[in-house]
Design an enzyme around this catalytic site. Structure first.
Site, short mmCIF file in Angstrom:
data_model
loop_
_atom_site.label_atom_id
_atom_site.label_comp_id
_atom_site.label_asym_id
_atom_site.label_seq_id
_atom_site.Cartn_x
_atom_site.Cartn_y
_atom_site.Cartn_z
N CYS A 203 29.67 53.52 46.24
CA CYS A 203 31.03 53.49 46.77
C CYS A 203 31.13 52.62 48.02
O CYS A 203 32.24 52.23 48.41
CB CYS A 203 31.51 54.90 47.06
SG CYS A 203 31.47 55.97 45.62
N HIS B 27 37.34 55.84 52.43
CA HIS B 27 36.97 55.95 51.02
C HIS B 27 37.73 57.14 50.42
O HIS B 27 37.78 58.22 50.99
CB HIS B 27 35.46 56.15 50.92
CG HIS B 27 34.97 56.35 49.54
ND1 HIS B 27 35.48 55.67 48.46
CD2 HIS B 27 34.01 57.18 49.04
CE1 HIS B 27 34.85 56.05 47.36
NE2 HIS B 27 33.97 56.97 47.69
N ASN C 81 38.41 59.01 42.91
CA ASN C 81 37.41 58.18 43.57
C ASN C 81 37.04 57.03 42.62
O ASN C 81 36.42 57.25 41.59
CB ASN C 81 36.19 59.05 43.88
CG ASN C 81 35.07 58.29 44.55
OD1 ASN C 81 35.07 57.07 44.60
ND2 ASN C 81 34.09 59.03 45.06
O1 UT7 Z 1 31.71 58.70 46.94
C1 UT7 Z 1 31.15 59.94 47.20
C2 UT7 Z 1 31.32 60.74 45.97
N1 UT7 Z 1 31.22 62.14 46.07
C3 UT7 Z 1 31.94 62.93 46.90
O2 UT7 Z 1 32.65 62.52 47.76
C4 UT7 Z 1 31.83 64.39 46.63
C5 UT7 Z 1 31.83 65.23 47.88
N2 UT7 Z 1 31.93 66.66 47.51
C6 UT7 Z 1 33.10 67.19 47.13
O3 UT7 Z 1 34.11 66.53 47.08
C7 UT7 Z 1 33.13 68.67 46.85
O4 UT7 Z 1 31.86 69.23 47.17
C8 UT7 Z 1 33.48 69.02 45.38
C9 UT7 Z 1 34.93 68.69 45.10
C10 UT7 Z 1 32.57 68.26 44.42
C11 UT7 Z 1 33.29 70.52 45.13
O5 UT7 Z 1 34.11 71.25 46.05
P1 UT7 Z 1 33.49 72.43 46.91
O6 UT7 Z 1 34.59 73.02 47.70
O7 UT7 Z 1 32.31 71.89 47.66
O8 UT7 Z 1 33.06 73.44 45.80
P2 UT7 Z 1 31.63 74.10 45.56
O9 UT7 Z 1 30.67 73.11 45.04
O10 UT7 Z 1 31.25 74.89 46.78
O11 UT7 Z 1 31.97 75.13 44.41
C12 UT7 Z 1 32.80 76.28 44.63
C13 UT7 Z 1 33.05 76.95 43.31
C14 UT7 Z 1 31.78 77.15 42.49
O12 UT7 Z 1 31.90 78.38 41.79
P3 UT7 Z 1 31.16 79.70 42.34
O13 UT7 Z 1 29.71 79.35 42.35
O14 UT7 Z 1 31.73 79.94 43.69
O15 UT7 Z 1 31.54 80.73 41.32
C15 UT7 Z 1 31.84 76.03 41.50
O16 UT7 Z 1 31.15 76.33 40.28
O17 UT7 Z 1 33.91 76.13 42.52
C16 UT7 Z 1 33.31 75.93 41.23
N3 UT7 Z 1 33.74 74.64 40.73
C17 UT7 Z 1 34.87 74.47 40.04
N4 UT7 Z 1 35.83 75.33 39.64
C18 UT7 Z 1 36.86 74.84 38.96
C19 UT7 Z 1 33.13 73.43 40.89
N5 UT7 Z 1 33.87 72.47 40.29
C20 UT7 Z 1 34.94 73.09 39.76
C21 UT7 Z 1 36.04 72.65 39.03
N6 UT7 Z 1 36.99 73.55 38.65
N7 UT7 Z 1 36.22 71.34 38.69
#
Ligand code: UT7
Length: 345
Positions: free
Chosen positions: A114, A254, A284
């Site tokens: 990115c 970004h 993204n």
């Molecule tokens: O260019 C760089 C590219 N990457 C990035 O910028 C990514 C940076 N990270 C993020 O944007 C965030 O970490 C995410 C959007 C990927 C995830 O958000 P988060 O608030 O960090 O969620 P999390 O990983 O802490 O997950 C919280 C919960 C989990 O469930 P449990 O374990 O609490 O039951 C996940 O399994 O949300 C769940 N989860 C979802 N639920 C519904 C993860 N993805 C999803 C989804 N829909 N798409």
């Protein structure tokens, strides 16, 4: 001695016609519009149609950028394409783009995830500063959807496909790239990577069965890295340019996640009004993210002649890259055939 800086004189974008909404994704994986909107700010993203290739998308954006700059492909001295989703593993996309445009200049590709387009812009600045080349096309293009696992809700909701391009030319009057910072922390590479398909783990039935040819991401680690880098890199590049954050008229971050931008704005004590956001429409788009936002900021009249713009990208590598630009073009009342502002009007 007056410094030669790379000044943006042309710009263009290409976004595939096919739209994938949050509801579309909710029909594919266990997610919802509410979750995606609340956790990322993304509402929809565009994905390639069967007619779109990395090359064709780059060429569409580039033709618009050339038109705005008033240049023909044969006027180009160099093409740099930022990309991590090539049409073929070999050669890299820049050669295909050069040929498809009908240009006869050198061309090379930068793969820095990115952060790639800002790396490419900083590279173009070197060729301009040394006087080697005058007319440089800098493209960011991704068909990142090809590397997405549409059974993995933690990654497939985030990304979209797009292309955007600028022309840079020398300026001797203080416009152009004022400062930049490039960074890499390869110790964190495994937080955002494609584990299969390279020389260590070549394509095999096992790689395909285990879905290792798709992007894997440790979202929380990348999130923390992103907030840290957006904050520190913005501080560093504005200081390097001899400016303060208040001197920036617009910040183009970004477009990965609205919460990352909000967290950085809070750390920097800046209003969200200072940040240009279009991630709700595109998600993204990796190396296309910053130039696509830049082009739309110009088209929407968010950037005015003489404005100072800060931009910071971060991503796979883990890498980051930021730049401060003094915008020189008169943003325009004169419009081209496709609605773009014409440079030097
Ligand atoms: O260019 C760089 C590219 N990457 C990035 O910028 C990514 C940076 N990270 C993020 O944007 C965030 O970490 C995410 C959007 C990927 C995830 O958000 P988060 O608030 O960090 O969620 P999390 O990983 O802490 O997950 C919280 C919960 C989990 O469930 P449990 O374990 O609490 O039951 C996940 O399994 O949300 C769940 N989860 C979802 N639920 C519904 C993860 N993805 C999803 C989804 N829909 N798409």
């Amino acid at each position: 001695m007056t410094k030669r800086r790379a000044r943006i004189t042309g710009w263009g974008k290409y976004v595939p016609a096919k739209v994938l909404t949050n509801d579309d994704l909710a029909a594919m994986v266990d997610t919802s519009d509410e979750w995606i909107t609340a956790r990322t700010g993304i509402k929809e993203r565009h994905v390639r149609t069967e007619n779109d290739t990395t090359t064709s998308m780059a060429v569409q954006a580039s033709l618009d950028a050339l038109h705005v700059a008033g240049l023909n492909p044969e006027d180009l001295h160099l093409i740099i394409v930022a990309n991590s989703s090539p049409d073929y593993l070999l050669p890299a996309p820049a050669n295909f783009v050069q040929h498809a445009l009908g240009a006869s200049c050198p061309a090379f590709t930068i793969a820095a995830g990115c952060s790639g387009w800002v790396y490419a812009l900083a590279t173009a600045q070197q060729f301009i500063a040394t006087g080697v080349y005058q007319n440089i096309l800098v493209v960011g293009v991704e068909i990142i959807s090809y590397a997405l696992d549409y059974t993995d809700r933690t990654t497939c909701i985030l990304f979209g496909d797009a292309a955007a391009a600028v022309i840079v030319q020398p300026s001797l009057d203080g416009e152009g790239v004022l400062a930049f910072e490039l960074g890499s922390d390869g110790s964190q590479a495994h937080h955002l990577w494609v584990p299969g398909g390279g020389t260590v783990n070549p394509v095999s039935q096992k790689v395909v069965d285990q879905r290792e040819h798709y992007i894997r991401m440790n979202g929380q680690e990348v999130f923390k890295f992103a907030v840290r880098k957006l904050t520190t890199c913005l501080r560093n590049i504005t200081a390097q340019a001899g400016l303060t954050l208040d001197d920036l008229d617009l910040i183009i971050p970004h477009q990965a996640n609205l919460r990352i931008i909000e967290a950085a704005a809070k750390h920097l004590d800046l209003s969200m009004d200072k940040f240009f956001i279009n991630l709700h429409k595109y998600g993204n788009t990796s190396a296309a993210s910053i130039p696509l936002a830049l082009v739309e900021a110009i088209e929407e009249g968010r950037i005015h002649p003489g404005d100072t713009v800060g931009m910071v990208a971060f991503g796979s590598g883990l890498s980051w890259a930021g730049a401060v630009l003094k915008m020189g073009m008169p943003v325009a009342s004169v419009l081209t055939h496709n609605g773009h502002a014409r440079a030097n009007a």
